[in-house]
Design a protein around this motif. Structure first.
Motif, PDB file in Angstrom:
ATOM      1  N   ASP A  64       0.832  -1.208   0.000  1.00 31.98           N
ATOM      2  CA  ASP A  64       0.000   0.000   0.000  1.00 31.98           C
ATOM      3  C   ASP A  64       0.868   1.261   0.000  1.00 31.98           C
ATOM      4  OD1 ASP A  64      -2.224  -1.621   0.049  1.00 31.98           O
ATOM      5  OD2 ASP A  64      -2.675  -1.287   2.181  1.00 31.98           O
ATOM      6  N   VAL A  65       1.919   1.263   0.815  1.00 31.91           N
ATOM      7  CA  VAL A  65       2.818   2.420   0.882  1.00 31.91           C
ATOM      8  C   VAL A  65       3.511   2.623  -0.461  1.00 31.91           C
ATOM      9  CG1 VAL A  65       4.951   3.298   1.927  1.00 31.91           C
ATOM     10  CG2 VAL A  65       3.160   2.322   3.376  1.00 31.91           C
ATOM     11  N   LYS A  66       3.966   1.521  -1.072  1.00 32.19           N
ATOM     12  CA  LYS A  66       4.620   1.616  -2.383  1.00 32.19           C
ATOM     13  C   LYS A  66       3.650   2.219  -3.404  1.00 32.19           C
ATOM     14  CE  LYS A  66       6.607  -1.154  -6.068  1.00 32.19           C
ATOM     15  NZ  LYS A  66       6.751  -2.486  -6.626  1.00 32.19           N
ATOM     16  N   HIS A  67       2.404   1.773  -3.373  1.00 31.68           N
ATOM     17  CA  HIS A  67       1.394   2.298  -4.302  1.00 31.68           C
ATOM     18  C   HIS A  67       1.170   3.789  -4.054  1.00 31.68           C
ATOM     19  CE1 HIS A  67      -2.768   3.213  -5.590  1.00 31.68           C
ATOM     20  NE2 HIS A  67      -2.408   2.507  -6.640  1.00 31.68           N
ATOM     21  N   ASP A  68       1.064   4.169  -2.773  1.00 28.13           N
ATOM     22  CA  ASP A  68       0.850   5.582  -2.432  1.00 28.13           C
ATOM     23  C   ASP A  68       2.016   6.448  -2.900  1.00 28.13           C
ATOM     24  OD1 ASP A  68      -1.533   4.837  -1.267  1.00 28.13           O
ATOM     25  OD2 ASP A  68      -0.824   5.036   0.796  1.00 28.13           O
ATOM     26  N   ILE A  69       3.234   5.959  -2.700  1.00 24.70           N
ATOM     27  CA  ILE A  69       4.421   6.716  -3.125  1.00 24.70           C
ATOM     28  C   ILE A  69       4.442   6.849  -4.643  1.00 24.70           C
ATOM     29  CG2 ILE A  69       6.955   6.645  -3.291  1.00 24.70           C
ATOM     30  CD1 ILE A  69       6.914   5.424  -0.434  1.00 24.70           C
ATOM     31  N   THR A  70       4.135   5.752  -5.337  1.00 21.18           N
ATOM     32  CA  THR A  70       4.119   5.778  -6.804  1.00 21.18           C
ATOM     33  C   THR A  70       3.082   6.780  -7.300  1.00 21.18           C
ATOM     34  OG1 THR A  70       4.833   3.468  -6.916  1.00 21.18           O
ATOM     35  CG2 THR A  70       3.769   4.367  -8.878  1.00 21.18           C
ATOM     36  N   SER A  71       1.897   6.766  -6.699  1.00 24.18           N
ATOM     37  CA  SER A  71       0.846   7.705  -7.097  1.00 24.18           C
ATOM     38  C   SER A  71       1.272   9.139  -6.839  1.00 24.18           C
ATOM     39  CB  SER A  71      -0.453   7.413  -6.335  1.00 24.18           C
ATOM     40  OG  SER A  71      -0.964   6.160  -6.685  1.00 24.18           O
ATOM     41  N   THR A  72       1.906   9.383  -5.702  1.00 25.75           N
ATOM     42  CA  THR A  72       2.364  10.729  -5.357  1.00 25.75           C
ATOM     43  C   THR A  72       3.404  11.218  -6.359  1.00 25.75           C
ATOM     44  OG1 THR A  72       1.912  10.352  -3.009  1.00 25.75           O
ATOM     45  CG2 THR A  72       3.436  12.130  -3.555  1.00 25.75           C
ATOM     46  N   GLU A 100       3.800  10.193  -9.433  1.00 21.97           N
ATOM     47  CA  GLU A 100       3.124  10.427 -10.716  1.00 21.97           C
ATOM     48  C   GLU A 100       2.391  11.765 -10.696  1.00 21.97           C
ATOM     49  OE1 GLU A 100       0.709   6.950 -11.188  1.00 21.97           O
ATOM     50  OE2 GLU A 100       2.379   5.725 -11.911  1.00 21.97           O
ATOM     51  N   ASN A 101       1.735  12.082  -9.580  1.00 18.14           N
ATOM     52  CA  ASN A 101       1.020  13.363  -9.475  1.00 18.14           C
ATOM     53  C   ASN A 101       1.986  14.539  -9.513  1.00 18.14           C
ATOM     54  OD1 ASN A 101      -1.469  12.104  -9.302  1.00 18.14           O
ATOM     55  ND2 ASN A 101      -1.507  12.116  -7.074  1.00 18.14           N
ATOM     56  N   ILE A 102       3.106  14.419  -8.813  1.00 16.57           N
ATOM     57  CA  ILE A 102       4.106  15.494  -8.817  1.00 16.57           C
ATOM     58  C   ILE A 102       4.657  15.681 -10.227  1.00 16.57           C
ATOM     59  CG2 ILE A 102       6.430  16.122  -8.029  1.00 16.57           C
ATOM     60  CD1 ILE A 102       5.665  14.823  -5.314  1.00 16.57           C
ATOM     61  N   THR A 103       4.953  14.590 -10.901  1.00 13.97           N
ATOM     62  CA  THR A 103       5.473  14.659 -12.273  1.00 13.97           C
ATOM     63  C   THR A 103       4.456  15.340 -13.185  1.00 13.97           C
ATOM     64  OG1 THR A 103       6.768  12.655 -11.931  1.00 13.97           O
ATOM     65  CG2 THR A 103       6.331  13.279 -14.207  1.00 13.97           C
ATOM     66  N   SER A 104       3.198  14.969 -13.034  1.00 11.25           N
ATOM     67  CA  SER A 104       2.139  15.572 -13.842  1.00 11.25           C
ATOM     68  C   SER A 104       2.023  17.066 -13.553  1.00 11.25           C
ATOM     69  CB  SER A 104       0.810  14.870 -13.550  1.00 11.25           C
ATOM     70  OG  SER A 104      -0.242  15.483 -14.237  1.00 11.25           O
ATOM     71  N   ASP A 105       2.107  17.429 -12.264  1.00 13.93           N
ATOM     72  CA  ASP A 105       2.033  18.845 -11.889  1.00 13.93           C
ATOM     73  C   ASP A 105       3.178  19.636 -12.508  1.00 13.93           C
ATOM     74  OD1 ASP A 105      -0.232  18.309 -10.432  1.00 13.93           O
ATOM     75  OD2 ASP A 105       0.758  18.371  -8.478  1.00 13.93           O
ATOM     76  N   PHE A 106       4.387  19.084 -12.457  1.00  9.99           N
ATOM     77  CA  PHE A 106       5.534  19.781 -13.041  1.00  9.99           C
ATOM     78  C   PHE A 106       5.406  19.885 -14.556  1.00  9.99           C
ATOM     79  CE2 PHE A 106       7.855  19.171  -9.004  1.00  9.99           C
ATOM     80  CZ  PHE A 106       8.348  20.459  -8.872  1.00  9.99           C
ATOM     81  N   THR A 107       4.847  18.862 -15.182  1.00  9.97           N
ATOM     82  CA  THR A 107       4.625  18.905 -16.629  1.00  9.97           C
ATOM     83  C   THR A 107       3.642  20.026 -16.960  1.00  9.97           C
ATOM     84  OG1 THR A 107       5.061  16.539 -16.856  1.00  9.97           O
ATOM     85  CG2 THR A 107       3.832  17.577 -18.634  1.00  9.97           C
ATOM     86  N   ASP A 108       2.560  20.092 -16.179  1.00  9.47           N
ATOM     87  CA  ASP A 108       1.575  21.156 -16.392  1.00  9.47           C
ATOM     88  C   ASP A 108       2.199  22.533 -16.188  1.00  9.47           C
ATOM     89  OD1 ASP A 108      -0.280  19.163 -16.856  1.00  9.47           O
ATOM     90  OD2 ASP A 108      -1.274  19.350 -14.904  1.00  9.47           O
ATOM     91  N   LEU A 109       2.990  22.677 -15.124  1.00  6.44           N
ATOM     92  CA  LEU A 109       3.652  23.959 -14.857  1.00  6.44           C
ATOM     93  C   LEU A 109       4.613  24.329 -15.982  1.00  6.44           C
ATOM     94  CD1 LEU A 109       4.392  23.706 -11.033  1.00  6.44           C
ATOM     95  CD2 LEU A 109       2.820  25.300 -12.161  1.00  6.44           C
TER      96      LEU A 109
END
Length: 64
Positions: free
Chosen positions: A28-36, A38-47
């Motif tokens: 579960d922790v690995k999944h949460d970290i992976t999702s986080t 991915e979200n950070i990467t997406s945010d930086f791409t958008d920025l």
């Protein structure tokens, strides 16, 4: 003597259950970290896209 084997069996079962819970928690922790990440990467791409657009808008404004 039989009680000792029963207790050993119960303790082993508890241990195996604990290991299973730890394993699920780690997954579960690995999944949460992976999702986080991915979200950070997406945010930086958008920025980055916004920065590129802003830069283009500024450049277009200066040229016109």
């Amino acid at each position: 003597m039989a009680d000792a084997f029963i207790n050993l069996g119960v303790n082993t079962g508890d241990f195996i259950q604990s290991v299973s819970v730890i394993s699920r928690t780690m997954t579960d922790v690995k999944h949460d970290i992976t999702s986080t990440v991915e979200n950070i990467t997406s945010d930086f791409t958008d920025l980055s896209k916004l920065a590129d657009k802003s830069g283009k808008d500024i450049t277009d404004g200066l040229i016109s």
